[in-house]
Design a protein around this motif. Structure first.
Motif, mmCIF file in Angstrom:
data_model
loop_
_atom_site.group_PDB
_atom_site.id
_atom_site.type_symbol
_atom_site.label_atom_id
_atom_site.label_comp_id
_atom_site.label_asym_id
_atom_site.label_seq_id
_atom_site.Cartn_x
_atom_site.Cartn_y
_atom_site.Cartn_z
ATOM 1 N N PRO A 134 0.864 -1.270 -0.032
ATOM 2 C CA PRO A 134 -0.088 -0.015 -0.076
ATOM 3 C C PRO A 134 0.915 1.169 -0.059
ATOM 4 O O PRO A 134 1.926 1.423 0.636
ATOM 5 C CB PRO A 134 -0.845 -0.028 1.412
ATOM 6 C CG PRO A 134 -0.717 -1.492 1.673
ATOM 7 C CD PRO A 134 0.623 -1.993 1.198
ATOM 8 N N MET A 135 0.536 2.308 -0.542
ATOM 9 C CA MET A 135 1.268 3.559 -0.566
ATOM 10 C C MET A 135 1.573 3.978 0.641
ATOM 11 O O MET A 135 2.577 4.542 0.760
ATOM 12 C CB MET A 135 0.315 4.617 -1.532
ATOM 13 C CG MET A 135 -0.240 4.390 -2.836
ATOM 14 S SD MET A 135 0.921 3.526 -3.950
ATOM 15 C CE MET A 135 1.824 4.886 -4.172
ATOM 16 N N SER A 136 0.880 3.884 1.716
ATOM 17 C CA SER A 136 0.938 4.318 2.805
ATOM 18 C C SER A 136 2.539 3.539 3.620
ATOM 19 O O SER A 136 2.971 4.123 4.857
ATOM 20 C CB SER A 136 -0.146 4.017 4.241
ATOM 21 O OG SER A 136 -0.461 2.759 4.150
ATOM 22 N N ALA B 249 6.300 11.118 -13.350
ATOM 23 C CA ALA B 249 6.819 10.304 -12.282
ATOM 24 C C ALA B 249 6.009 10.823 -10.931
ATOM 25 O O ALA B 249 5.262 9.993 -9.857
ATOM 26 C CB ALA B 249 7.986 10.111 -11.999
ATOM 27 N N GLY B 250 6.247 12.063 -10.619
ATOM 28 C CA GLY B 250 5.530 12.880 -9.383
ATOM 29 C C GLY B 250 3.979 12.707 -9.640
ATOM 30 O O GLY B 250 3.430 12.649 -8.467
ATOM 31 N N PHE B 251 3.587 13.095 -10.711
ATOM 32 C CA PHE B 251 2.186 12.886 -11.019
ATOM 33 C C PHE B 251 1.327 11.436 -10.923
ATOM 34 O O PHE B 251 0.377 11.651 -10.473
ATOM 35 C CB PHE B 251 1.788 13.361 -12.496
ATOM 36 C CG PHE B 251 0.139 13.345 -12.631
ATOM 37 C CD1 PHE B 251 -0.549 14.581 -12.277
ATOM 38 C CD2 PHE B 251 -0.313 12.317 -13.480
ATOM 39 C CE1 PHE B 251 -1.849 14.522 -12.406
ATOM 40 C CE2 PHE B 251 -1.706 12.457 -13.618
ATOM 41 C CZ PHE B 251 -2.441 13.394 -13.287
ATOM 42 N N VAL C 70 -2.143 11.341 -8.305
ATOM 43 C CA VAL C 70 -3.272 10.858 -8.946
ATOM 44 C C VAL C 70 -3.514 9.483 -7.964
ATOM 45 O O VAL C 70 -4.857 9.437 -7.450
ATOM 46 C CB VAL C 70 -3.275 10.540 -10.411
ATOM 47 C CG1 VAL C 70 -2.430 9.340 -10.750
ATOM 48 C CG2 VAL C 70 -4.569 10.222 -10.899
ATOM 49 N N VAL C 71 -2.634 8.769 -7.834
ATOM 50 C CA VAL C 71 -3.031 7.435 -6.791
ATOM 51 C C VAL C 71 -3.342 8.208 -5.381
ATOM 52 O O VAL C 71 -4.276 7.505 -4.746
ATOM 53 C CB VAL C 71 -1.560 6.659 -6.597
ATOM 54 C CG1 VAL C 71 -1.669 5.986 -5.559
ATOM 55 C CG2 VAL C 71 -1.311 6.101 -8.008
ATOM 56 N N ASP C 72 -2.548 9.024 -4.690
ATOM 57 C CA ASP C 72 -2.996 9.644 -3.521
ATOM 58 C C ASP C 72 -4.574 10.324 -3.622
ATOM 59 O O ASP C 72 -5.162 10.105 -2.462
ATOM 60 C CB ASP C 72 -2.161 10.695 -3.313
ATOM 61 C CG ASP C 72 -0.594 10.185 -2.639
ATOM 62 O OD1 ASP C 72 -0.605 8.732 -2.404
ATOM 63 O OD2 ASP C 72 0.111 10.785 -2.202
ATOM 64 N N GLU C 73 -4.865 10.949 -4.832
ATOM 65 C CA GLU C 73 -6.175 11.592 -4.728
ATOM 66 C C GLU C 73 -7.123 10.417 -4.869
ATOM 67 O O GLU C 73 -8.318 10.514 -4.270
ATOM 68 C CB GLU C 73 -5.971 12.099 -6.041
ATOM 69 C CG GLU C 73 -7.463 12.979 -6.166
ATOM 70 C CD GLU C 73 -7.628 13.828 -7.486
ATOM 71 O OE1 GLU C 73 -6.522 13.930 -8.040
ATOM 72 O OE2 GLU C 73 -8.868 13.602 -8.117
ATOM 73 N N GLN D 155 -5.874 1.790 -4.875
ATOM 74 C CA GLN D 155 -5.280 2.230 -6.122
ATOM 75 C C GLN D 155 -3.602 2.230 -5.464
ATOM 76 O O GLN D 155 -3.511 3.009 -4.688
ATOM 77 C CB GLN D 155 -5.643 3.703 -6.434
ATOM 78 C CG GLN D 155 -4.799 4.022 -7.583
ATOM 79 C CD GLN D 155 -4.959 3.193 -8.869
ATOM 80 O OE1 GLN D 155 -6.099 2.919 -9.391
ATOM 81 N NE2 GLN D 155 -3.916 2.839 -9.697
ATOM 82 N N VAL D 156 -2.828 1.698 -6.275
ATOM 83 C CA VAL D 156 -1.382 1.852 -6.161
ATOM 84 C C VAL D 156 -0.774 2.172 -7.555
ATOM 85 O O VAL D 156 -1.259 2.053 -8.308
ATOM 86 C CB VAL D 156 -0.603 0.486 -5.498
ATOM 87 C CG1 VAL D 156 -0.979 0.268 -4.379
ATOM 88 C CG2 VAL D 156 -1.086 -0.624 -6.485
ATOM 89 N N GLY D 157 0.358 2.875 -7.384
ATOM 90 C CA GLY D 157 1.151 3.152 -8.554
ATOM 91 C C GLY D 157 2.609 3.338 -8.270
ATOM 92 O O GLY D 157 2.887 3.810 -7.114
ATOM 93 N N THR D 158 3.349 2.897 -9.197
ATOM 94 C CA THR D 158 4.703 3.056 -9.069
ATOM 95 C C THR D 158 5.609 3.513 -10.320
ATOM 96 O O THR D 158 5.435 2.972 -11.248
ATOM 97 C CB THR D 158 5.277 1.487 -8.510
ATOM 98 O OG1 THR D 158 4.398 1.081 -7.560
ATOM 99 C CG2 THR D 158 6.824 1.330 -8.142
#
Lengths: 427, 427
Positions: free
Chosen positions: A240-242, B255-257, B261-264, B269-272
């Protein structure tokens, strides 16, 4: 004291542009990048050795006294066996891996052309004239950049310089011995009477302004920092992101911030993140480690120091927010350099006398002249770069601009050689 | 029809945990990463071949019929010479370059342990039991990941799979022949009666919740994209910010975006962005080219598609804003998979009967079970990963949790083997 330099000052003496271009072409064949006009001649490689040999041959063919010092800097002197009291010009012949044919090389061959012109016309200046090339100016193989001229000027101990380790793992002293260019002349070197370097601008300003000759006022301060981030590798799908400690994410945030702060401050501040590496660098693995370099430059050292501080503060916060460790290493730090006002005036004055458009501007890149400025009055002559492109095989400067710039160098050197002090000849 | 499986269902039959751990240790010696508990056994390398040979020996020692198919998938069957009607388990034995010893390996050795337990106790299930390992699940050497099980399930033509080119340049079919594992059994393979896979969670959820057994509800949708940005290399000191076409800058903004978008959107949702490369990757050169990979996953395909679209839109805008060209390549795209409700119920029910804490959760990573789910009722048993760490030599699962998970696998397989249809045994 002089032969007929007053006639020359009137504008009659000129360099042989075609001869200079032929030498530029011949030198560019060594390390030529196939299918381009570019060169790959990293410092102290076999290609660099071949370039040095060619230059030394040309110097000897002109009857110059060739002096090689302990770090491989090489100077050819006309009218003396020492740099003592001489008007010195020169630059470097090492290039970046994907370099052009003008960066550095022009300044060395311009000096050779100036000396040959003087010899051909039987001019006898009041001071020796000399041309040199300095070891590892680019910093593309060994750190720091401008290493040879820094050692010459006494800013770096020879023992430390010889221990510099290349990006390919070789040690500078070993490479110098291997190619046979560790000379006998001591360093720091003898301070010349004055130093003037001709160089391509490597930026778009002269071309954009429609100006032929740049009278360079000084060199930007340069700050290079390497940041290493250590997080934890993990699965990109299941973490998970966290729970992430993503070193790559922190790296991209820092790189983005460099642009933010540079944009906020505005010109002449520049900033570049040219190098980023992730580990293990796989599509589905959160990066355990990341490295990036930050290159920031400004003519105002106080602003540059502020920019460094803001980036360091942001990096620390971004790393802490992600639970990632941050280590910082200063790769290079040079304060801004102001060239000698009399030499700047002289370059501008000679350019005008020769009928060229001229403007004053600071140099964006580091140059050997900034190291020589520590020990003698120094300055530079800039000529335009087409589209501002440099450190790229497509680097180009029009032949007419080259010829104009080297004629300005010729007459600036002759003026400096005529008299005991630069200031006495300033307009 | 059965011997004494009703007594077994009451909870008496158990696997031999020590024997399973010994096999895990022995397999982990092949490709062991020195100084760690980890493994480096990339698909179809010599290490993979050695691992395959060990597995085949163990299968034959138990008297299983060993079937190797045209893509190197290998199945050992108990009580038949075919997978027809069998209850199949298994996973993979290939690892990432810096892998752990449990990912995949546990699922294969768990199946072997289940079959040996059944044999040792003279249990005669109503259906054949089988255990297999599938070729190139990780995707760390050949693309796509889960290649072997995808071919088995008819989702990828064998001709295309054999032509897959490794990161080291080797061709899959050649490597399969080189190590002698191109088998005779046709693909697509025979659909088994059901498929259940035991696997480490590779994430932190079970550990954080204090739960021993995960009843896996399905697998997230996976989207892998490679973005290539082409700008212009130039000098970091002399090029004003307004003149730059910095491919590296656009890469870090994208990469920052991805994180933005994942946090929003929020969990699950995960993103790497696990991979970034700049060229020429030098401190003082604006990057001419940059590549990055984007890995985004979600259990909801509509959300995942929306995320892909938003990233694509941002990337196009960022590239255009910097005057950089953008090229996009889809590396992998799998829609979310929902496992068979009856198999999920069964795993949960058996875990409770055996006295373990249990919860339902989706899988974050891709698994062979999601490919088998295309052709038969399928499900998975998850056991906790210490600190959620996987794809890392430090990957670990406690022996007690391994034993619990494999006992759940044992009884789930026996229930599935007792009856003609999964649904009839659901609680």
């Amino acid at each position: 004291m002089l032969a007929d330099t007053s006639a020359i000052d009137a504008g009659e003496l000129r360099i042989d542009g075609a001869r200079l271009l032929r030498r530029l072409d011949e030198l560019a064949e060594i390390g030529a990048i196939e299918g381009t006009q570019g060169c790959s001649r990293l410092a102290l490689t076999d290609e660099d050795a071949a370039g040095r040999a060619l230059l030394a041959t040309w110097m000897r063919d002109l009857g110059l006294t060739v002096i090689v010092d302990a770090i491989g800097n090489t100077v050819g002197v006309l009218g003396s066996d020492s740099v003592q009291g001489a008007v010195l010009t020169g630059s470097h012949i090492d290039t970046v891996a994907t370099g052009g044919r003008f960066d550095g090389n022009l300044g060395v061959l311009a000096g050779l052309e100036v000396l040959e012109t003087v010899i051909d016309h039987g001019v006898r200046p009041g001071r020796p004239l000399a041309v040199g090339f300095f070891t590892n100016e680019e910093g593309a193989r060994f750190a720091p950049d401008m290493l040879g001229s820094l050692v010459y000027a006494g800013g770096l101990q020879i023992e430390r310089a010889l221990q510099s380790v290349a990006i390919d793992g070789a040690v500078l002293g070993d490479e110098l011995d291997r190619i046979g260019w560790r000379g006998a002349a001591p360093v720091p070197g003898i301070a010349p009477h004055a130093f003037v370097e001709c160089h391509i601008e490597q930026g778009p300003v002269l071309e954009a302004e429609g100006i032929t000759i740049g009278a360079v006022t000084g060199v930007q301060g340069i700050s290079w920092t390497k940041l290493t981030l250590t997080g934890q590798s993990n699965h990109a799908g299941t973490t998970p992101m966290s729970h992430r400690r993503d070193a790559g994410y922190v790296a991209v945030r820092i790189a983005g911030f460099v642009r933010d702060v540079v944009d906020e401050i505005g010109p002449p501040q520049v900033g570049t993140v040219g190098r980023i590496e992730l580990y293990p660098n796989l599509v589905n693995v959160v990066a355990a480690r990341a490295t990036l370099t930050v290159d920031v430059r400004n003519t105002d050292d106080a602003v540059l120091t502020d920019v460094e501080g803001r980036i360091a503060e942001f990096a620390a916060g971004a790393a802490a927010g992600e639970g990632v460790e941050l280590a910082t290493e200063v790769l290079a730090r040079f304060v801004p350099v102001a060239f000698d006002p009399a030499v700047i005036d002289l370059v501008e004055h000679v350019a005008e006398q020769l009928g060229h458009t001229t403007m004053r501007l600071p140099a964006g890149a580091g140059h050997d002249a900034q190291m020589l400025a520590r020990i003698c009055p120094a300055g530079m002559v800039f000529v335009p770069s087409v589209d501002g492109i440099s450190h790229n095989p497509a680097e180009h400067t029009d032949p007419a601009d080259i010829e104009a710039g080297v004629n300005v160098l010729l007459h600036a050197m002759l003026r400096l050689a005529e008299v005991g002090r630069v200031e006495e000849r300033a307009p």
